[in-house]
Design an enzyme around this catalytic site. Structure first.
Site, PDB file in Angstrom:
ATOM      1  N   ASP A  67       0.859  -1.192   0.000  1.00 52.17           N
ATOM      2  CA  ASP A  67       0.000   0.000   0.000  1.00 52.17           C
ATOM      3  C   ASP A  67       0.903   1.253   0.000  1.00 52.17           C
ATOM      4  OD1 ASP A  67      -2.388   1.396   0.273  1.00 52.17           O
ATOM      5  OD2 ASP A  67      -2.418   1.239   2.461  1.00 52.17           O
ATOM      6  N   HIS A 114      -7.678  10.045   4.078  1.00 49.08           N
ATOM      7  CA  HIS A 114      -7.114   9.051   4.983  1.00 49.08           C
ATOM      8  C   HIS A 114      -7.338   9.390   6.449  1.00 49.08           C
ATOM      9  CE1 HIS A 114      -4.642   7.946   1.383  1.00 49.08           C
ATOM     10  NE2 HIS A 114      -4.959   6.755   1.832  1.00 49.08           N
ATOM     11  N   HIS A 151      -9.158   4.944  -2.071  1.00 51.89           N
ATOM     12  CA  HIS A 151      -8.449   4.946  -0.783  1.00 51.89           C
ATOM     13  C   HIS A 151      -9.314   5.689   0.239  1.00 51.89           C
ATOM     14  CE1 HIS A 151      -4.240   3.596  -1.739  1.00 51.89           C
ATOM     15  NE2 HIS A 151      -4.851   3.547  -2.916  1.00 51.89           N
TER      16      HIS A 151
HETATM   17  P1  13P Z   1      -8.692   4.822   5.838  1.00 45.36           P
HETATM   18  O1  13P Z   1      -7.771   5.649   6.679  1.00 45.36           O
HETATM   19  O2  13P Z   1      -9.943   5.579   5.497  1.00 45.36           O
HETATM   20  O3  13P Z   1      -8.993   3.500   6.461  1.00 45.36           O
HETATM   21  O4  13P Z   1      -7.950   4.540   4.444  1.00 45.36           O
HETATM   22  C1  13P Z   1      -7.024   3.501   4.331  1.00 45.36           C
HETATM   23  C2  13P Z   1      -6.262   3.556   3.056  1.00 45.36           C
HETATM   24  O5  13P Z   1      -6.578   4.244   2.105  1.00 45.36           O
HETATM   25  C3  13P Z   1      -5.067   2.703   2.972  1.00 45.36           C
HETATM   26  O6  13P Z   1      -4.376   2.893   1.780  1.00 45.36           O
HETATM   27  O1  G3H Z   2      -2.993   5.021   3.744  1.00 44.65           O
HETATM   28  C1  G3H Z   2      -2.613   4.369   4.477  1.00 44.65           C
HETATM   29  C2  G3H Z   2      -2.544   3.599   5.686  1.00 44.65           C
HETATM   30  O2  G3H Z   2      -3.685   3.783   6.456  1.00 44.65           O
HETATM   31  C3  G3H Z   2      -1.226   3.923   6.298  1.00 44.65           C
HETATM   32  O3  G3H Z   2      -1.063   3.487   7.536  1.00 44.65           O
HETATM   33  O4  G3H Z   2       1.404   4.072   7.452  1.00 44.65           O
HETATM   34  O5  G3H Z   2       0.131   4.168   9.571  1.00 44.65           O
HETATM   35  O6  G3H Z   2       0.604   1.976   8.503  1.00 44.65           O
HETATM   36  P1  G3H Z   2       0.369   3.443   8.302  1.00 44.65           P
HETATM   37 ZN    ZN Z   3      -4.478   4.898   1.043  1.00 44.16          ZN
END
Ligand code: 13P
Ligand code: G3H
Ligand code: ZN
Length: 332
Positions: free
Chosen positions: A93, A189, A232
């Site tokens: 991701d 996000h 996302h």
């Molecule tokens: P959320 O923070 O809305 O759960 O989005 C997650 C995301 O886009 C991870 O790539």
């Molecule tokens: O978009 C992204 C994820 O929610 C990122 O989460 O970098 O805190 O693991 P993290």
């Molecule tokens: Zn994301």
């Protein structure tokens, strides 16, 4: 180098083609520990849903890539043991560099995202194309991104979103060869997406945020017929978890997520992958806080992580069945 095929994983190609055709979206759930992974696999096997296991750069640093690779192998074996060989993707991701994508591909990932969305257009094209050329040699699929989401995206924080420009998508897909495209149409996000002041109240008094830009999504679909689109920032920020966290000593401020109704609508379009991370964090934290507050003498992690895992499973099942519509499509 280990191929994802040796781990029992699949890439996203067939999965997305079926989802676009069938009018549903594949859940992409982030994980970084065993209980989250158990909950995801249990929920997806029980609902017979395909699934994308997502690992952020932060999660990779937290969990160790060797452990993650073997957890993914374990996940395919666990699903088999539970009685249904659901298709499982291991996805990077928000990959921030070619080197990170390469490392993940060499360690059993079946799909990577290269996130060049903060770069100038031409640089995004060049970086994405480089990753695609490498990944496709190993039959690994690649997600690119155009447009910027507001909120925290791994280590990148964007104060404001910039919607995807529909006039750029065709050129981007053609020049890069990506297999799917993440777009910005109003999601963001993290757990703080909309403040109550940014929302209106419906007849039942429930706070409703501004609608996603379905007009932009539609324009993109017209430019790229049948092409897999990714959303996302699609957590709904369930208010029962926010309340529970605060009731048991937490201090979250008021926030509203993406309404399930809007995600349901998006799932029926070319959107075939929906990313959810924050909702899992909220559910898990809520249950851990509750158990530790009600049983302050408890010190066995299984006694608070177990209930957290069960709640997570319930939440994922709800999303697969009621929101994304992926339930029942594992064996399509
Ligand atoms: P959320 O923070 O809305 O759960 O989005 C997650 C995301 O886009 C991870 O790539
Ligand atoms: O978009 C992204 C994820 O929610 C990122 O989460 O970098 O805190 O693991 P993290
Ligand atoms: Zn994301």
């Amino acid at each position: 180098m280990i191929s994802y095929k040796e781990l029992g994983l699949v890439n996203t190609r067939d999965m997305f083609a079926k989802a676009v055709k069938g009018g549903y979206a594949i859940p992409a759930y982030n994980f970084s520990n065993m209980e989250q992974l158990q909950a995801i696999i249990q929920a997806c096997v029980e609902t017979k849903s395909p699934v994308i296991l997502q690992v952020s750069k932060g999660a990779r640093d937290y969990a160790n890539i060797n452990l993650l690779k073997n957890m993914a192998r374990g996940a395919t074996e666990y699903a088999h043991e539970l009685g249904c060989d659901i298709p499982i993707v291991l996805h990077l991701d928000h990959g921030s560099s070619f080197e990170l994508c390469k490392e993940c591909i060499e360690n059993g990932f079946s799909s990577v995202m290269i996130d060049g969305s903060s770069l100038p257009y031409d640089e995004n094209v060049a970086l994405t194309k480089k990753v695609v050329e490498f990944a496709h040699q190993y039959d690994v699929t690649v997600e690119g991104e155009l447009g910027v989401l507001a909120g925290i995206e791994d280590e990148v924080v964007a104060a404001q979103s910039h919607y995807t420009k529909p006039e750029e998508v065709e050129d981007f897909v053609k020049k890069t060869g990506v297999d799917s495209l993440a777009i910005s149409v109003g999601t963001s996000h993290g757990a703080y997406k909309f403040t109550p002041e940014q929302c209106t109240r419906n007849a039942e008094g429930v706070l409703v945020p501004p609608e996603l830009r379905f007009d932009i999504l539609h324009e993109i679909e017209v430019k790229l017929p049948g092409f897999p689109i990714v959303l996302h920032g699609s957590s709904s920020v369930p208010q029962q978890y926010v309340k529970m966290i605060n009731e048991y000593g937490g201090k979250l401020t008021d926030s509203v997520g993406i309404p399930e109704e809007q995600l349901r609508k998006a799932s029926k379009s070319a959107v075939c992958k929906i990313n959810i991370d924050s909702d899992g964090r909220l559910a898990m934290t809520a249950l851990v806080r509750k158990v530790l507050t009600e049983k302050p003498a408890e010190f066995d992690p299984r006694k608070y992580l177990g209930p957290a895992r069960d709640e997570l499973k319930k939440m994922y099942m709800h999303k697969n069945i009621e929101v994304l519509g992926s339930a029942g499509h594992a064996l399509d």
